[in-house]
Design an enzyme around this catalytic site. Structure first.
Site, short mmCIF file in Angstrom:
data_model
loop_
_atom_site.label_atom_id
_atom_site.label_comp_id
_atom_site.label_asym_id
_atom_site.label_seq_id
_atom_site.Cartn_x
_atom_site.Cartn_y
_atom_site.Cartn_z
N TRP A 113 -2.83 -14.88 9.13
CA TRP A 113 -4.09 -14.63 8.42
C TRP A 113 -3.93 -15.10 6.98
CZ3 TRP A 113 -4.97 -11.48 4.08
CH2 TRP A 113 -6.29 -11.55 3.61
N GLU B 258 -6.01 -15.45 12.82
CA GLU B 258 -7.02 -14.41 12.57
C GLU B 258 -8.09 -14.90 11.60
OE1 GLU B 258 -5.35 -10.95 10.69
OE2 GLU B 258 -7.22 -9.81 10.79
N LYS C 243 -11.90 -14.55 9.48
CA LYS C 243 -12.54 -13.55 8.63
C LYS C 243 -13.87 -14.08 8.14
CE LYS C 243 -11.33 -10.37 4.94
NZ LYS C 243 -10.23 -9.67 4.31
N ASP D 246 -10.26 -9.34 14.38
CA ASP D 246 -10.18 -8.10 13.63
C ASP D 246 -11.58 -7.49 13.62
OD1 ASP D 246 -10.46 -6.37 11.25
OD2 ASP D 246 -8.41 -6.96 10.78
N HIS E 135 -13.97 -7.97 10.66
CA HIS E 135 -14.15 -9.31 10.11
C HIS E 135 -15.42 -10.01 10.58
CE1 HIS E 135 -9.67 -9.92 8.86
NE2 HIS E 135 -10.21 -8.81 8.41
N HIS F 9 -7.07 -6.88 16.11
CA HIS F 9 -6.74 -5.94 15.04
C HIS F 9 -7.86 -4.92 15.08
CE1 HIS F 9 -3.97 -8.15 11.96
NE2 HIS F 9 -3.35 -7.83 13.07
N ASP G 111 -15.41 -4.67 5.02
CA ASP G 111 -14.12 -4.69 5.72
C ASP G 111 -13.16 -3.71 5.05
OD1 ASP G 111 -11.98 -5.50 7.31
OD2 ASP G 111 -11.42 -7.10 5.93
N ASP H 182 -11.24 -1.26 6.23
CA ASP H 182 -10.00 -0.85 6.91
C ASP H 182 -9.79 0.66 6.91
OD1 ASP H 182 -8.60 -3.45 7.75
OD2 ASP H 182 -9.11 -3.86 5.67
N ASP I 174 -5.10 -2.30 12.50
CA ASP I 174 -5.07 -2.79 11.12
C ASP I 174 -5.98 -1.93 10.25
OD1 ASP I 174 -4.71 -4.22 8.83
OD2 ASP I 174 -5.84 -5.99 9.47
#
Ligand code: RNT
Ligand code: ZN
Length: 418
Positions: free
Chosen positions: A184, A225, A227, A258, A261, A285, A293, A295, A325
């Site tokens: 990533w 990955e 985004k 992810d 994302h 993820h 985003d 997390d 993640d």
């Protein structure tokens, strides 16, 4: 009533629908979750000249007790793992190298810098996964790495990614289970680009160089990955979804999705079946975006259930490599791992306990009333009783009992860290 009695009653209810609860539990035991080490120290790592977190990601909060040494991080992981049912994997980043106080540039990293992690993983029967770290570094300071216009900077990061794949190959050989190496990068622009193509051409070329080293899939599996945006790359990200989807399919590597994302109403659960038609495996993820985003720790929410269902319904437990993640520094970090990982496992169990064949049949017959009614009915089925029994069977705390252990660990270990 005991856990066992509750379980027997619940099991009988599921069995009325032809669901084999025992085999669901057996299946669940075999599914590894790749637990990200970086929740334990707010994505800091152990580099000698540690840089501030960059790359358009952010950790907020300053809950006490964060791990600041590899020993502490492993100790915290052990604590979390003792509360999570099943055998899992740990996901490392290159910044978690151990270099004995010596400064080693990222393009010079070697397997030996991860030997402690490997020995520890062996001791605890864990698989390991790997990520090159293309952020929190002076050469990533202007938000560009593999797509940087300066060839020297690109070459540095290409060497880092190549080194990472070598490290992962070694890990895979040592542990007897392939390491997933996920690339990533943060590359992008804050404001409207005047040229979207050129950086993407450079990224493609950099990736081609990285993957030109042939590595046996028995030891290392590659993923990329994508985004949508990051802090400071709101207008344009070089490695977008279409970019990596195309790259991965053409080069026979894995696309890693992810869940934070994509656009807020764009769901990863809806992508899994489509992607598996064109690729043998994908990687995830699992995260939780809140407005952006962010997390947040993964909760047992609708999208998590839907992801579990898509993996199970489509018979894809061995095709979807599930990783987590998230990084929340506002709560106990061991609790964050425990909550998020237990939720991921719960979502798979939830899906395994659905009458999936019957529901598919309803849809094929155009029987949408039954489809909706049964889907809704199962939301209040005694899932918790089966989950509790599973935890007990797997020798981890039942219900919220785990929290007492985390609280005790906080008192005895975390709060004594300076
Ligand atoms: C960032 C990506 C990436 C990182 C980790 C630390 O938006 O999700 O996966 O979170 O590599
Ligand atoms: Zn991610």
């Amino acid at each position: 009533m005991t856990i066992e009695q509750n379980y027997q009653l619940a099991k009988a209810q599921y069995e009325k629908w032809g669901i084999d609860v025992e085999s669901a539990l057996e299946t669940l035991k075999q599914v590894p979750i790749s637990i990200h080490c970086w929740q334990g120290d707010d994505v800091s790592g152990f580099e000698v000249d540690q840089q501030e977190l960059s790359g358009g990601i952010d950790v907020t909060g300053d809950y006490p007790g964060k791990a600041t040494t590899p020993e502490q991080l492993r100790q915290d992981l052990e604590q979390a793992l003792s509360l999570i049912p099943g055998k899992h994997r740990i996901n490392l980043h290159a910044i978690y190298a151990e270099t004995n106080g010596e400064k080693v540039e990222r393009d010079q990293l070697e397997p030996k810098h991860f030997q402690n992690w490997i020995d520890w993983a062996k001791q605890h029967q864990l698989g390991l996964d790997f990520n090159p770290t293309l952020f929190s570094h002076p050469k990533a300071a202007d938000g560009l790495t593999l797509s940087h216009p300066n060839k020297n900077i690109r070459d540095f990061w290409i060497r880092h990614c190549k080194a990472s794949r070598q490290i992962a190959e070694y890990i895979g050989k040592e542990l007897g289970t392939p390491a997933l190496t996920n690339i990533w990068i943060p590359d992008g622009y804050k404001d409207t680009p005047s040229d979207r193509l050129t950086p993407r051409k450079r990224l493609k070329d950099s990736l081609d160089q990285i993957f030109s080293d042939q590595i046996d899939e028995r030891y290392n599996i590659d993923a990329v990955e994508s985004k949508l945006f990051g802090i400071g790359s709101e207008a344009y990200v070089v490695g977008s979804h279409e970019f990596y989807l195309g790259y991965a399919l053409k080069n026979n590597i894995l696309c890693l999705l992810d869940t934070g994302h994509y656009h807020p109403t764009e769901m990863v659960s809806n992508k899994i079946s489509a992607m598996l038609l064109f690729s043998d495996r994908i990687a995830l993820h699992v995260s939780r975006p809140v407005r952006w985003d962010s997390d947040h720790v993964v909760t047992f929410d609708d999208e998590l259930k839907e992801i579990g269902l898509e993996i199970v319904r489509n018979d894809a437990l061995d095709k979807v490599m599930i990783g987590l993640d998230f990084f929340d520094a506002s709560i106990n970090r061991v609790a964050a791992w425990t909550i998020g990982t237990r939720n991921m496992i719960k979502s798979l169990l939830y899906a395994l306990l659905m009458p999936n064949d019957q529901l598919k049949a309803y849809q094929e017959q155009g029987n949408f009333t039954e489809r909706l009614a049964i889907l809704e009915e199962f939301k209040t089925y005694p899932f918790g009783a089966i989950w509790d029994y599973y935890c007990k069977q797997m020798n981890v705390p039942v219900g919220v009992e785990w929290l007492k252990q985390v609280q005790q660990y906080e008192q005895e270990v975390l709060l004594n860290r300076s």
